[in-house]
Motif scaffolding. Structure first.
Motif, PDB file in Angstrom:
ATOM      1  N   THR A   1      -7.270   0.218  -7.442  1.00 56.60           N
ATOM      2  CA  THR A   1      -7.905   1.367  -6.613  1.00 56.60           C
ATOM      3  C   THR A   1      -7.213   1.739  -5.098  1.00 56.60           C
ATOM      4  OG1 THR A   1      -9.325  -0.439  -5.495  1.00 56.60           O
ATOM      5  CG2 THR A   1     -10.189   0.766  -7.321  1.00 56.60           C
ATOM      6  N   TYR A   2      -7.441   2.567  -4.754  1.00 55.11           N
ATOM      7  CA  TYR A   2      -6.615   3.224  -3.292  1.00 55.11           C
ATOM      8  C   TYR A   2      -8.111   3.072  -2.196  1.00 55.11           C
ATOM      9  CZ  TYR A   2      -2.976   5.159  -5.832  1.00 55.11           C
ATOM     10  OH  TYR A   2      -2.032   5.342  -6.857  1.00 55.11           O
ATOM     11  N   ASN A   3      -7.339   2.592  -1.037  1.00 54.95           N
ATOM     12  CA  ASN A   3      -8.265   2.683   0.080  1.00 54.95           C
ATOM     13  C   ASN A   3      -8.328   3.754   0.900  1.00 54.95           C
ATOM     14  OD1 ASN A   3      -6.021   2.838   1.541  1.00 54.95           O
ATOM     15  ND2 ASN A   3      -5.805   0.532   1.858  1.00 54.95           N
ATOM     16  N   ASP A   4      -9.251   3.974   1.870  1.00 55.11           N
ATOM     17  CA  ASP A   4      -9.416   5.355   2.350  1.00 55.11           C
ATOM     18  C   ASP A   4      -8.107   5.803   3.093  1.00 55.11           C
ATOM     19  OD1 ASP A   4     -12.214   5.053   1.960  1.00 55.11           O
ATOM     20  OD2 ASP A   4     -12.881   4.400   3.902  1.00 55.11           O
ATOM     21  N   SER A   5      -7.236   5.277   3.726  1.00 56.27           N
ATOM     22  CA  SER A   5      -6.046   5.547   4.368  1.00 56.27           C
ATOM     23  C   SER A   5      -5.095   6.041   3.271  1.00 56.27           C
ATOM     24  CB  SER A   5      -5.245   4.484   4.828  1.00 56.27           C
ATOM     25  OG  SER A   5      -6.025   4.110   6.128  1.00 56.27           O
ATOM     26  N   GLU A   6      -5.071   5.471   1.952  1.00 55.98           N
ATOM     27  CA  GLU A   6      -4.420   5.821   0.700  1.00 55.98           C
ATOM     28  C   GLU A   6      -4.721   7.233   0.127  1.00 55.98           C
ATOM     29  OE1 GLU A   6      -2.336   1.857  -0.934  1.00 55.98           O
ATOM     30  OE2 GLU A   6      -4.481   2.168  -1.484  1.00 55.98           O
ATOM     31  N   LYS A   7      -6.015   7.442   0.318  1.00 56.44           N
ATOM     32  CA  LYS A   7      -6.688   8.736  -0.256  1.00 56.44           C
ATOM     33  C   LYS A   7      -6.372   9.893   0.865  1.00 56.44           C
ATOM     34  CE  LYS A   7     -10.669   6.441  -2.618  1.00 56.44           C
ATOM     35  NZ  LYS A   7     -12.096   6.011  -2.749  1.00 56.44           N
TER      36      LYS A   7
ATOM     37  N   SER B   1       0.958  -1.267   0.035  1.00 48.35           N
ATOM     38  CA  SER B   1      -0.051   0.064  -0.002  1.00 48.35           C
ATOM     39  C   SER B   1       0.740   1.153  -0.026  1.00 48.35           C
ATOM     40  CB  SER B   1      -0.808  -0.029   1.075  1.00 48.35           C
ATOM     41  OG  SER B   1      -0.223   0.255   2.445  1.00 48.35           O
TER      42      SER B   1
ATOM     43  N   ILE C   1       0.266   4.102   1.981  1.00 42.92           N
ATOM     44  CA  ILE C   1       0.068   4.658   3.130  1.00 42.92           C
ATOM     45  C   ILE C   1       1.221   5.285   3.536  1.00 42.92           C
ATOM     46  CG2 ILE C   1      -0.750   4.668   5.522  1.00 42.92           C
ATOM     47  CD1 ILE C   1      -2.528   2.217   4.786  1.00 42.92           C
TER      48      ILE C   1
ATOM     49  N   LYS D   1      -0.237   1.109  -8.741  1.00 40.99           N
ATOM     50  CA  LYS D   1      -0.820  -0.074  -8.870  1.00 40.99           C
ATOM     51  C   LYS D   1      -1.102  -0.521 -10.200  1.00 40.99           C
ATOM     52  CE  LYS D   1      -2.536   0.213  -4.114  1.00 40.99           C
ATOM     53  NZ  LYS D   1      -3.848   0.436  -3.188  1.00 40.99           N
TER      54      LYS D   1
END
Length: 431
Positions: A387-393, A319, A321, A371
């Motif tokens: 796709t990015y998760n919430d923490s990555e966003k 990720s 993050i 990715k």
């Protein structure tokens, strides 16, 4: 399978063995074992002819032939009577350039060391060495100012002398550096060093064998900055002949370095690549050179370890993050631009290869950061982004805000630097 720590230890161990072996080889080059029976005057020793203190003369001739048998078709350009091997000197002479040489030909220098008052062709104890005074190299491309169009007139003249800029033309070596080994060293005839042996000429005097003065041309001093394009209208060119004595240890070291540079050229290194290697030896004190060797060796080791750790870190990264995607993109862009600049400037392979490896790694890191996956549909690739998760966003929001403030400083500097280069720096002209 070896673990990563075991593999690193193995590489470091091999590196340590390599450094120790190199030190041992260098010691064997610098130190030469004298003849053990020299004190007793044994017949197995080879004695220096210079110990007899002969009266010598130095003569330098030029010719278009690679070998000469007599004093025909040669021009005497320098004659030093009462030549003192202990005294260094430097003299500049004008050399007539034959028509054959002006038409992209070659000119050779024949350097003779012989008895004073005798022509070298009539002296059975003369020594000589041959060196080309010309070399072939692609001329430096013409550089112009992008606004004014101004360029160097000398480069324009050089371009007119050849049909294409990518064809090598004859260049003049304006320096000729000579050395004579002055040590009264007694060699062991049964174990003569191979590097020095090919420069030795031996004669039998009574019951003992003597080696004549060892004459050596320092090719490492022939630098690209001293080269001059030979134009068809040029009838004379300057040649600076310099002489200095040399010790046996330095002579052997210099022979090995020249052989190494020659080997690099045989493997495809250009004249410019070889010149950068020459600069390491010529422009540096020998003791500082030894320190430079260790620093360069450790630099290569650390480069390897840095590449290894960088690849290992990003290979395990799942990720983004806490990681700046934009920083990865900018780093990739700048690394590729630097690599292309070094490639365009025909930089030494010693610098170009690590830069190329670094650029490939940065491109791979961009693929990981975005990715990206590449799927082939026949012969057409299809690129997909993950796709990015919430923490990555959330990280991307902070990243965008940081780049916004950074751009306030970055854009003025880039625009100012580009404007300065446009006004003051000349660039290559491409045809």
């Amino acid at each position: 399978m070896l673990s990563r720590s075991s593999f690193t230890s193995l590489v470091v161990g091999v590196f340590a063995v390599y450094v120790a072996h190199t030190c041992w080889v260098m010691y064997g080059i610098v130190y030469t074992r004298p003849c053990p029976a020299a004190a007793g005057g044994a017949a197995g020793c080879v004695w220096p002819y210079l110990a007899r203190r002969p009266k010598l003369q130095l003569s330098v001739y030029t010719t278009t032939r690679s070998n000469i048998g007599a004093e025909s078709n040669v021009d005497l350009v320098l004659n030093v009577e009462d030549f003192d091997i202990e005294s260094k000197f430097e003299r500049t002479v004008n050399v007539s350039v034959p028509k054959k040489t002006r038409n992209n030909g070659t000119l050779y220098a024949y350097i003779f060391l012989h008895h004073a008052g005798i022509l070298p062709w009539h002296d059975g104890k003369q020594v000589h060495i041959v060196s080309p005074l010309t070399t072939y190299m692609v001329p430096k491309p013409e550089e112009i100012n992008l606004l004014t169009g101004e360029s160097d007139t000398k480069q324009i003249e050089a371009e007119k002398q050849t049909n294409a800029l990518d064809e090598p033309i004859s260049h003049w070596r304006s320096r000729l550096t000579l050395n004579v080994m002055v040590e009264d060293f007694v060699f062991d005839g049964s174990s003569l060093p191979a590097d020095v042996h090919r420069y030795m000429k031996m004669v039998q005097l009574g019951k003992t064998v003597h080696y004549l003065p060892i004459l050596f041309i320092d090719q490492l001093s022939n630098r690209v900055k001293d080269l001059m394009v030979i134009n068809r209208s040029t009838t004379e060119l300057p040649l600076t002949v310099s002489y200095d004595k040399i010790s046996l240890g330095k002579l052997r070291f210099w022979i090995h370095m020249q052989d190494a540079v020659y080997s690099l050229q045989q493997f495809g290194f250009s004249e410019k690549d070889a010149d950068e290697v020459k600069g390491i030896f010529v422009d540096t004190n020998l003791y500082f050179l030894a320190l430079t060797f260790f620093v360069a060796a450790f630099h290569l080791l650390f480069d390897f370890l840095a590449f290894k750790n960088d690849i290992s870190f990003w290979k395990k990264k799942r990720s983004m993050i806490g990681m700046s995607t934009k920083a990865v993109l900018w780093r990739c862009f700048s690394t590729v631009v630097i690599f292309l600049f070094l490639l365009d400037e025909q930089t030494s392979l010693l610098v170009l290869i690590p830069a190329g490896i670094g650029a490939v790694i940065e491109l791979w890191k961009v693929k990981k950061a975005l990715k990206m996956t590449i799927k082939w549909q026949g012969l057409r690739p299809k690129i997909q982004f993950g796709t990015y998760n919430d923490s990555e966003k959330k990280t991307e929001e902070y990243d965008t805000q940081a780049m916004k403030y950074l751009s306030y400083l970055l854009y003025p500097l880039c625009i100012g630097g580009a404007g300065y280069s446009l006004l003051n720096v000349k660039y290559k002209r491409y045809h």
